[in-house]
Design a protein around this motif. Structure first.
Motif, short mmCIF file in Angstrom:
data_model
loop_
_atom_site.label_atom_id
_atom_site.label_comp_id
_atom_site.label_asym_id
_atom_site.label_seq_id
_atom_site.Cartn_x
_atom_site.Cartn_y
_atom_site.Cartn_z
N LYS A 37 -2.94 6.72 -10.92
CA LYS A 37 -2.41 8.02 -11.27
C LYS A 37 -1.06 8.35 -11.63
CE LYS A 37 -6.36 9.73 -8.30
NZ LYS A 37 -6.45 10.49 -6.91
N ALA A 38 -0.18 7.15 -11.72
CA ALA A 38 1.12 7.17 -11.81
C ALA A 38 1.68 7.54 -13.45
CB ALA A 38 1.59 5.62 -11.67
N LYS A 39 2.85 8.24 -13.48
CA LYS A 39 3.33 8.15 -14.76
C LYS A 39 3.80 6.97 -15.25
CE LYS A 39 3.31 13.07 -14.70
NZ LYS A 39 2.54 13.83 -15.67
N VAL A 40 3.57 6.48 -16.29
CA VAL A 40 3.63 5.45 -16.88
C VAL A 40 4.51 5.46 -18.25
CG1 VAL A 40 2.51 2.99 -17.78
CG2 VAL A 40 1.29 4.65 -16.13
N ASN A 41 5.38 4.57 -18.47
CA ASN A 41 6.22 4.40 -19.50
C ASN A 41 5.88 2.99 -20.09
OD1 ASN A 41 8.57 4.40 -21.24
ND2 ASN A 41 9.89 4.66 -19.74
N LEU A 42 5.55 3.30 -21.43
CA LEU A 42 5.09 2.00 -22.15
C LEU A 42 5.97 1.81 -23.39
CD1 LEU A 42 1.25 2.67 -22.12
CD2 LEU A 42 2.61 0.92 -20.81
N SER A 43 7.03 2.64 -23.45
CA SER A 43 7.90 2.65 -24.69
C SER A 43 8.48 1.42 -24.77
CB SER A 43 8.94 3.70 -24.59
OG SER A 43 9.62 3.32 -23.36
N ASP A 44 9.20 1.28 -26.08
CA ASP A 44 10.01 -0.21 -26.51
C ASP A 44 9.18 -1.38 -26.18
OD1 ASP A 44 12.17 1.49 -27.20
OD2 ASP A 44 12.81 1.50 -25.03
N PRO B 77 0.58 -1.20 0.19
CA PRO B 77 -0.01 0.05 0.04
C PRO B 77 0.84 1.40 0.00
CG PRO B 77 -0.08 -1.07 2.23
CD PRO B 77 0.59 -1.96 1.31
N LEU B 78 2.02 1.15 0.28
CA LEU B 78 2.88 2.42 0.37
C LEU B 78 3.88 2.54 -0.66
CD1 LEU B 78 3.73 2.32 4.17
CD2 LEU B 78 2.16 3.53 3.10
N LEU B 79 3.88 1.66 -1.82
CA LEU B 79 4.45 1.83 -3.13
C LEU B 79 4.44 2.96 -3.60
CD1 LEU B 79 6.58 -0.08 -4.12
CD2 LEU B 79 5.02 -1.14 -5.84
N LEU B 80 5.66 3.87 -4.06
CA LEU B 80 5.58 4.95 -5.09
C LEU B 80 6.13 4.68 -6.30
CD1 LEU B 80 7.18 7.15 -1.95
CD2 LEU B 80 4.90 7.09 -2.63
N GLU B 81 7.26 3.79 -6.31
CA GLU B 81 7.82 3.58 -7.60
C GLU B 81 7.95 2.15 -7.75
OE1 GLU B 81 11.58 5.66 -8.09
OE2 GLU B 81 10.98 7.18 -7.12
N LEU B 82 7.61 1.80 -8.93
CA LEU B 82 7.68 0.44 -9.58
C LEU B 82 8.15 -0.01 -10.95
CD1 LEU B 82 6.90 -2.82 -9.21
CD2 LEU B 82 4.35 -2.02 -9.95
N ASP B 83 9.37 -0.87 -10.95
CA ASP B 83 10.10 -0.77 -12.14
C ASP B 83 10.12 -2.21 -12.49
OD1 ASP B 83 11.74 -0.82 -14.24
OD2 ASP B 83 13.78 0.16 -13.26
N LEU B 84 9.38 -2.40 -13.86
CA LEU B 84 9.08 -3.58 -14.36
C LEU B 84 9.65 -3.88 -15.79
CD1 LEU B 84 5.47 -4.12 -13.18
CD2 LEU B 84 7.23 -5.68 -12.57
N SER B 85 10.57 -2.70 -15.97
CA SER B 85 11.39 -2.76 -17.18
C SER B 85 12.11 -3.93 -17.75
CB SER B 85 12.09 -1.39 -17.41
OG SER B 85 13.00 -1.51 -16.73
N PHE C 271 -2.79 -3.95 -10.83
CA PHE C 271 -2.25 -2.70 -10.10
C PHE C 271 -3.25 -2.18 -9.03
CE2 PHE C 271 -0.29 -2.30 -14.32
CZ PHE C 271 0.82 -2.77 -14.06
N ARG C 272 -4.13 -3.15 -8.77
CA ARG C 272 -5.31 -2.61 -7.62
C ARG C 272 -4.55 -2.48 -6.28
NH1 ARG C 272 -10.33 -6.18 -8.00
NH2 ARG C 272 -9.08 -8.00 -7.58
N GLY C 273 -4.85 -1.38 -5.89
CA GLY C 273 -4.26 -1.20 -4.36
C GLY C 273 -3.10 -0.07 -4.35
N LEU C 274 -2.68 0.25 -5.54
CA LEU C 274 -1.72 1.27 -5.75
C LEU C 274 -1.80 2.62 -6.43
CD1 LEU C 274 0.87 -1.08 -7.65
CD2 LEU C 274 0.58 -0.85 -5.33
N ALA C 275 -3.22 2.63 -6.64
CA ALA C 275 -3.67 4.02 -7.25
C ALA C 275 -3.68 5.31 -6.38
CB ALA C 275 -5.26 4.02 -7.49
N GLU C 276 -3.51 5.10 -4.66
CA GLU C 276 -3.37 6.10 -4.00
C GLU C 276 -1.84 6.76 -3.81
OE1 GLU C 276 -4.44 6.95 0.68
OE2 GLU C 276 -4.89 5.10 0.05
N HIS C 277 -1.10 5.78 -3.97
CA HIS C 277 0.34 6.42 -3.73
C HIS C 277 1.42 6.34 -4.67
CE1 HIS C 277 -0.87 5.58 0.54
NE2 HIS C 277 -0.07 6.90 0.76
N LEU C 278 1.02 5.45 -5.66
CA LEU C 278 2.16 5.13 -6.76
C LEU C 278 2.09 6.31 -7.79
CD1 LEU C 278 3.89 2.67 -7.88
CD2 LEU C 278 2.07 2.29 -9.50
N HIS C 279 3.51 6.96 -8.08
CA HIS C 279 3.53 7.79 -9.08
C HIS C 279 4.33 7.58 -10.10
CE1 HIS C 279 7.35 8.96 -7.59
NE2 HIS C 279 7.32 8.75 -6.33
#
Length: 259
Positions: free
Chosen positions: A137-144, A88-96, A108-116
């Motif tokens: 509401k996070a900034k999402v990178n969908l490139s490549d 619930p406190l996750l701010l950044e998630l890198d799955l690249s 990504f349910r449960g991440l809407a409040e904090h993930l940026h």
């Protein structure tokens, strides 16, 4: 030994025992983490790193107070529903740099409040439903990614908040229109409304189907009428070949039947 000397010795013994217990607890916690994963603290944020850990799925034993999670450069092929629900406190998630080809709705349910920040660049995504990112509401990178340029991608791009500078990396790997392949999707979108094109194509397909059924019905009616006309002609020829009295009787019977 005097009591005054035994007291410090007892305190030292208790301190060593407590330290041993804490160390053992720490070792057990570390052993619970997947191989190649470890917790740390960066800039005051609790971080959990699993970069290049050869993971094939999202780990389950991630500390629930993690603020930054790095799962980049692994072999994860799919993100199931509720994959990160205990963070619930996750701010950044890198799955690249994974092999992600599918994302289930609610991943990504449960991440809407904090993930940026959410990085999904350099994966195998060709098509993803916009519902997978609902309320995010996070900034999402969908490139490549090997995107298929269609209405679904258009709806997705209009739903998510793209990370700065990442839009140029969303390139058409395939498309119904060959001239779009190899071009940046936002550039193509400026001239083409994929959802409108899809609607027109669907409408045309429905019209063609309806026309086909209508043609079949008309063809059957024409065949039915012609067949009955041929039967009536043969019957009249038969009546003409009969003697007059019998012919009149048969004609009367035929007329009664028709009426």
């Amino acid at each position: 030994m005097p009591a005054a000397q035994r007291l410090p010795l007892r305190s030292v013994t208790m301190w060593l025992l407590l330290h041993s217990l804490l160390l053992a607890s720490s070792l057990r916690s570390a052993a619970a983490f997947p191989k190649g994963c470890y917790p740390s603290e960066e800039e005051g944020l609790k971080t959990f790193r699993c970069s290049n850990a050869r993971l094939t799925e999202v780990p389950r034993d991630i500390p629930n107070d993690t603020n930054k999670l790095y799962l980049d450069s692994n072999r994860i092929p799919f993100l199931p529903r509720d994959a990160f629900r205990d963070l619930p406190l996750l701010l950044e998630l890198d799955l690249s740099h994974n092999a992600i080809a599918g994302i289930e709705s609610g991943a990504f349910r449960g991440l809407a409040e904090h993930l940026h920040s959410l990085d999904l660049s350099a994966n195998r995504l060709a098509s993803v439903s916009k519902e997978a990112f609902s309320n995010l509401k996070a900034k999402v990178n969908l490139s490549d990614n090997p995107w298929r340029c269609d209405c679904r991608l258009q709806e997705l791009v209009r739903t998510v908040d793209l990370a700065a500078g990442s839009s140029a990396g969303i390139v058409c790997d395939s498309s119904a229109q060959e001239e779009h392949v190899g071009k940046a999707f936002l550039q193509v979108m400026a001239d083409t409304d994929f959802c409108n094109v899809y609607k027109k194509t669907t409408d045309i397909a429905m019209l063609v189907t309806m026309f086909g059924w209508f043609a079949m019905v008309i063809s059957y009616l024409v065949y039915y009428v012609r067949q009955n006309q041929e039967d009536a002609r043969r019957h009249l020829e038969y009546l003409k070949s009969l003697p007059s009295k019998q012919r009149r009787s048969e004609e009367s019977s035929t007329i009664s039947t028709v009426v």
